[in-house]
Scaffold this motif. Structure first.
Motif, PDB file in Angstrom:
ATOM      1  N   ILE A 289     -41.522 -97.925  11.432  1.00 15.43           N
ATOM      2  CA  ILE A 289     -40.532 -98.953  11.767  1.00 15.43           C
ATOM      3  C   ILE A 289     -40.100 -98.857  13.222  1.00 15.43           C
ATOM      4  N   GLU A 290     -39.830 -97.620  13.704  1.00 13.04           N
ATOM      5  CA  GLU A 290     -39.343 -97.457  15.066  1.00 13.04           C
ATOM      6  C   GLU A 290     -40.375 -97.945  16.087  1.00 13.04           C
ATOM      7  N   SER A 291     -41.633 -97.584  15.865  1.00 11.45           N
ATOM      8  CA  SER A 291     -42.685 -97.984  16.802  1.00 11.45           C
ATOM      9  C   SER A 291     -42.930 -99.491  16.758  1.00 11.45           C
ATOM     10  N   ILE A 292     -42.833-100.073  15.561  1.00 13.73           N
ATOM     11  CA  ILE A 292     -42.998-101.529  15.449  1.00 13.73           C
ATOM     12  C   ILE A 292     -41.923-102.241  16.258  1.00 13.73           C
ATOM     13  N   GLN A 293     -40.687-101.772  16.150  1.00 11.21           N
ATOM     14  CA  GLN A 293     -39.605-102.439  16.869  1.00 11.21           C
ATOM     15  C   GLN A 293     -39.722-102.206  18.379  1.00 11.21           C
ATOM     16  N   TRP A 294     -40.221-101.034  18.784  1.00 11.25           N
ATOM     17  CA  TRP A 294     -40.478-100.819  20.208  1.00 11.25           C
ATOM     18  C   TRP A 294     -41.528-101.809  20.695  1.00 11.25           C
ATOM     19  N   LEU A 295     -42.587-102.012  19.896  1.00 15.32           N
ATOM     20  CA  LEU A 295     -43.645-102.952  20.268  1.00 15.32           C
ATOM     21  C   LEU A 295     -43.092-104.371  20.356  1.00 15.32           C
ATOM     22  N   GLU A 296     -42.197-104.735  19.440  1.00 16.74           N
ATOM     23  CA  GLU A 296     -41.559-106.052  19.509  1.00 16.74           C
ATOM     24  C   GLU A 296     -40.844-106.236  20.849  1.00 16.74           C
ATOM     25  N   GLN A 297     -40.072-105.229  21.244  1.00 14.42           N
ATOM     26  CA  GLN A 297     -39.349-105.311  22.521  1.00 14.42           C
ATOM     27  C   GLN A 297     -40.324-105.411  23.685  1.00 14.42           C
ATOM     28  N   PHE A 298     -41.371-104.620  23.648  1.00 12.72           N
ATOM     29  CA  PHE A 298     -42.356-104.624  24.732  1.00 12.72           C
ATOM     30  C   PHE A 298     -42.965-106.007  24.887  1.00 12.72           C
ATOM     31  N   LEU A 299     -43.388-106.604  23.776  1.00 18.10           N
ATOM     32  CA  LEU A 299     -44.022-107.921  23.829  1.00 18.10           C
ATOM     33  C   LEU A 299     -43.025-108.996  24.253  1.00 18.10           C
ATOM     34  N   ALA A 300     -41.766-108.846  23.832  1.00 18.30           N
ATOM     35  CA  ALA A 300     -40.744-109.829  24.209  1.00 18.30           C
ATOM     36  C   ALA A 300     -40.474-109.803  25.711  1.00 18.30           C
ATOM     37  N   GLN A 301     -40.581-108.624  26.327  1.00 15.55           N
ATOM     38  CA  GLN A 301     -40.273-108.494  27.754  1.00 15.55           C
ATOM     39  C   GLN A 301     -41.476-108.779  28.649  1.00 15.55           C
ATOM     40  N   SER A 302     -42.684-108.701  28.081  1.00 10.43           N
ATOM     41  CA  SER A 302     -43.869-108.898  28.916  1.00 10.43           C
ATOM     42  C   SER A 302     -44.124-110.375  29.139  1.00 10.43           C
ATOM     43  N   GLY A 303     -44.868-110.665  30.194  1.00 13.98           N
ATOM     44  CA  GLY A 303     -45.202-112.057  30.494  1.00 13.98           C
ATOM     45  C   GLY A 303     -46.552-112.463  29.954  1.00 13.98           C
ATOM     46  N   ASN A 304     -47.143-111.611  29.099  1.00 12.09           N
ATOM     47  CA  ASN A 304     -48.479-111.896  28.584  1.00 12.09           C
ATOM     48  C   ASN A 304     -48.443-112.997  27.534  1.00 12.09           C
ATOM     49  N   ALA A 305     -49.567-113.686  27.398  1.00  9.80           N
ATOM     50  CA  ALA A 305     -49.785-114.499  26.209  1.00  9.80           C
ATOM     51  C   ALA A 305     -50.250-113.560  25.106  1.00  9.80           C
ATOM     52  N   VAL A 306     -49.831-113.820  23.872  1.00 11.50           N
ATOM     53  CA  VAL A 306     -50.154-112.946  22.747  1.00 11.50           C
ATOM     54  C   VAL A 306     -50.711-113.783  21.601  1.00 11.50           C
ATOM     55  N   VAL A 307     -51.837-113.342  21.047  1.00 15.21           N
ATOM     56  CA  VAL A 307     -52.362-113.913  19.803  1.00 15.21           C
ATOM     57  C   VAL A 307     -52.498-112.751  18.836  1.00 15.21           C
ATOM     58  N   LEU A 308     -51.785-112.808  17.710  1.00 15.81           N
ATOM     59  CA  LEU A 308     -51.816-111.660  16.816  1.00 15.81           C
ATOM     60  C   LEU A 308     -52.049-112.071  15.372  1.00 15.81           C
ATOM     61  N   VAL A 309     -52.722-111.170  14.665  1.00 15.23           N
ATOM     62  CA  VAL A 309     -52.913-111.279  13.220  1.00 15.23           C
ATOM     63  C   VAL A 309     -52.100-110.160  12.596  1.00 15.23           C
ATOM     64  N   SER A 310     -51.210-110.492  11.690  1.00 16.98           N
ATOM     65  CA  SER A 310     -50.380-109.466  11.059  1.00 16.98           C
ATOM     66  C   SER A 310     -49.873-109.968   9.720  1.00 16.98           C
ATOM     67  N   HIS A 311     -49.720-109.039   8.761  1.00 14.99           N
ATOM     68  CA  HIS A 311     -49.130-109.363   7.480  1.00 14.99           C
ATOM     69  C   HIS A 311     -47.676-108.904   7.422  1.00 14.99           C
ATOM     70  N   ASP A 312     -47.131-108.474   8.562  1.00 14.91           N
ATOM     71  CA  ASP A 312     -45.737-108.049   8.649  1.00 14.91           C
ATOM     72  C   ASP A 312     -44.909-109.260   9.064  1.00 14.91           C
ATOM     73  N   ARG A 313     -44.227-109.881   8.090  1.00 13.05           N
ATOM     74  CA  ARG A 313     -43.521-111.147   8.353  1.00 13.05           C
ATOM     75  C   ARG A 313     -42.415-110.984   9.383  1.00 13.05           C
ATOM     76  N   ALA A 314     -41.648-109.894   9.300  1.00 16.91           N
ATOM     77  CA  ALA A 314     -40.558-109.685  10.259  1.00 16.91           C
ATOM     78  C   ALA A 314     -41.111-109.546  11.671  1.00 16.91           C
ATOM     79  N   PHE A 315     -42.204-108.809  11.813  1.00 16.86           N
ATOM     80  CA  PHE A 315     -42.829-108.620  13.126  1.00 16.86           C
ATOM     81  C   PHE A 315     -43.295-109.964  13.697  1.00 16.86           C
ATOM     82  N   ILE A 316     -43.969-110.756  12.875  1.00 14.92           N
ATOM     83  CA  ILE A 316     -44.448-112.068  13.326  1.00 14.92           C
ATOM     84  C   ILE A 316     -43.285-112.954  13.759  1.00 14.92           C
ATOM     85  N   ASN A 317     -42.220-112.982  12.953  1.00 14.49           N
ATOM     86  CA  ASN A 317     -41.082-113.848  13.283  1.00 14.49           C
ATOM     87  C   ASN A 317     -40.374-113.409  14.556  1.00 14.49           C
TER      88      ASN A 317
END
Length: 648
Positions: A196-224
């Motif tokens: 959980i901790e690493s997933i939320q760190w990754l969420e923050q990282f992606l939110a702050q980066s300027g990259n375009a992201v295309v992801l496949v995931s079955h984690d609904r909270a992460f996707i949202n």
């Protein structure tokens, strides 16, 4: 940025998908969704150039960089964690050499006014800016921040990668991709190996980066939390929903209802045509009409309906014996491997009927305590299993205990009892074993398919105490919904080891946090626990390295960094709230404008009619609507400029 036109992929008679066209823009956060086997991973491989489509084109600008994390990859074991991660900056060295070369050339040349010199200055500036953006000379600190964000301790940095499990080595590969800061990130199930901790760190990282992201995931909270756009592969087509996943689910339901309505109308039309043809086939006076009907029938393109969502199906565990009031009691339980103490003084009581979660960083002892409860490993202290407790245990290795000579259907048929046997095909379909898949033999199934089959078998066993160790790793969202509903309706007791917040939400009423050799009890659901720990900032848990991992000086620095990060995080959250408010206002303004423009068209049509040309009420309404429209357009311009400023 990346343009996909008319993409088609064929592996057999029926295309996997065809005529797929969409664009990946700067800063897009795209969730690629669809049932297992729809072609999500194939699409990512095609975009990154690892696979060629049957037809269609992909236009990628020459200067666009792509980072791709597959579900499974071959990993090397010849370096330490730090050395392996440092490979992400191999391009830095090459870029630094180019910059030094251009700098040397600039120092020697004297044609300062020439176009060639100015072009060289421009190239030097761009290269230097890119070098700084990629971390410049400070990449060592960036490496440490990223590795710690993904759950590694400082003491892990110099350990050989061969000492880590496949999941931890996948984290190293993810760290390398993130550190390269590509223009487009393609992530295939990145959360499968994260807590959980690493997933939320990754969420923050992606939110702050300027990259375009295309992801496949079955984690609904992460996707949202990460995406703002959803691409669905369904019935061989790619449908673009420019909304978050939760909003997409609503729109998809509406779309399927429309498809079903259109399909039923088409079927009635086909039935009427066939009835007409059969009735008048041999009447000469109707020959022309019959031929016309036959031609019309041949031209009809069948309407396809999106795959049925089986998440609405209800499953219940079979009746079981009532257990004692306290299925598990631990008092001072300790487990150590040599000098390494996993946990100590674990004291907890789980009551009958409780659903509890075990959470914490990987390696903190969650599965170890489960094995102690199962009696699989020795331990110190008192651990009592209550009266009449029948344990149903799911872990990844359970999948390896299946009889490989049986088919999928036979495996489930052997454990199903009573009326449930009449619904085996429905149950298998809910877990992606529908149709011919149910006739496959276990020996040809992949690891993920075996895990799903083991989960179905557990659902049908009469037990009163469930222990589920990462049960959702190989389930898609509809299957997870089926499982979650079944556990909620389960009369017995359950321990769930999981990093999937959305799955745990509304399911558990108590959380046990593993960390630092201790097990702490938190009453309430998973999000109550997250709020109480302020875990959104992650730093409090991620910095839980043992005292020997850091000197006093580094501890002070880390505490200051934690404080700064927490403050910065709160500022970012407030900024995000302001952005969302303005986005909502922009959307409301656009809806008002659309309604007023529609009304103006209606009034135009009415006033063009001579019967209403002198109607003063309509004329006055027209004038007022035009005035309000101008005002709303000005309001929309102001809000849009404000939003653009906030997002820069």
């Amino acid at each position: 940025m990346i343009s996909i036109e008319g993409l088609k992929v064929e592996f057999g008679v029926k295309p996997l998908f065809s005529d797929a066209s969409f664009v990946i823009n700067d800063r897009d956060r795209i969730a690629l969704v669809g049932k297992n086997g729809a072609g999500k991973s194939t699409m990512l491989k095609i975009i990154c150039g690892m696979q060629r489509p049957t037809a269609g084109t992909i236009a990628i600008p020459n200067d666009t960089t792509i980072g791709y994390l597959p579900q499974v990859m071959r990993l090397t074991d010849d370096t330490t964690v730090r050395e392996e991660t440092r490979k992400a900056f191999a391009n830095n060295t090459l870029l630094k050499q180019r910059i030094d070369q251009m700098q040397h050339e600039l120092a020697e040349r004297t044609d300062y006014e020439s176009a060639d010199y100015l072009a060289l200055v421009e190239r030097f500036t761009q290269a230097h800016d890119r070098y700084l953006m990629m971390g410049g000379e400070n990449y060592e600190a960036e490496i440490e921040r990223t590795l710690m964000g993904l759950g590694f301790l400082r003491t892990d940095f110099e350990r050989p990668t061969s000492e880590f499990s496949g999941g931890w080595r996948m984290r190293i590969e993810l760290a390398k991709i993130l550190l390269q800061r590509p223009d487009v990130l393609l992530l295939d199930e990145p959360t499968n190996h994260l807590d959980i901790e690493s997933i939320q760190w990754l969420e923050q990282f992606l939110a702050q980066s300027g990259n375009a992201v295309v992801l496949v995931s079955h984690d609904r909270a992460f996707i949202n939390n990460v995406t703002n756009r959803t691409l669905e592969i369904s019935c061989g087509q790619v449908i673009d929903y420019r909304v978050k996943y939760d909003e997409y689910v609503v729109l998809r339901r509406e779309r399927r209802e429309q498809q079903l309505h259109a399909y039923e109308n088409q079927q009635r039309e086909i039935a009427d045509m066939r009835a007409f043809i059969e009735r008048f086939r041999y009447q000469a006076t109707k020959a022309i009409q019959v031929q016309q009907k036959i031609k019309q029938l041949e031209k009809i393109v069948p309407i396809e309906i999106d795959e049925v969502d089986n998440s609405s199906m209800h499953l219940k565990f079979p009746p079981c014996l009532r257990s004692g009031d306290y299925p598990v009691i631990c008092d001072g339980v300790r487990k150590a491997y040599g000098d390494h103490e996993v946990f100590a003084d674990v004291t907890l009581t789980i009551k009958r009927g409780e659903k509890v979660a075990f959470v914490g960083k990987n390696g903190e002892g969650k599965t170890t305590l489960v094995k102690c409860i199962m009696g699989e490993i020795p331990f110190d202290g008192m651990l009592k299993i209550g009266h009449n407790v029948q344990i149903g245990y799911f872990a990844q290795n359970q999948a390896q205990l299946l009889d490989e000579s049986l088919t999928v259907f036979q495996t489930i048929d052997n454990v199903a009892k009573g009326d449930i046997r009449l619904r085996i095909n429905d149950i298998l379909g809910a877990f992606m074993f529908g149709g011919e898949e149910s006739e496959k033999r276990v020996k040809v199934l992949s690891g993920g398919e075996r895990s799903r089959l083991a989960m179905i078998r557990l659902l049908l066993e009469p037990v009163n105490f469930l222990i589920l160790d990462e049960p959702t790793n190989h389930l898609d969202m509809p299957s997870k919904d089926v499982l979650k509903e079944a556990i909620k309706a389960f009369d017995g007791t359950a321990i769930i080891v999981s990093h999937d917040r959305e799955f745990l939400d509304g399911l558990v009423t108590k959380v046990y946090e593993f960390g630092g050799g201790k097990v702490r009890e938190h009453l309430g659901g998973i999000y109550d626990f997250l709020r109480r720990k302020n875990i959104d900032s992650l730093q409090s848990l991620n910095s839980s390295a043992k005292p020997q991992d850091a000197t006093p000086d580094t501890s002070v620095k880390e505490e200051k960094a934690i404080s700064d990060n927490k403050r910065n995080y709160e500022e970012r959250k407030e900024q995000q709230r302001r952005v969302k408010r303005v986005e909502k206002a922009v959307k409301a303004s656009e809806e008002k404008i659309a309604l007023m423009e529609k009304r103006i068209k209606e009034l135009d049509a009415l006033l063009m009619d001579s019967a209403h040309a002198t109607d003063m009420k309509l004329i006055e309404e027209y004038s007022q609507t035009m005035r309000h429209l101008d005002e709303e357009n000005d309001n929309w311009m102001r809000l849009s400029e404000e939003l653009e400023t906030m997002q820069d």
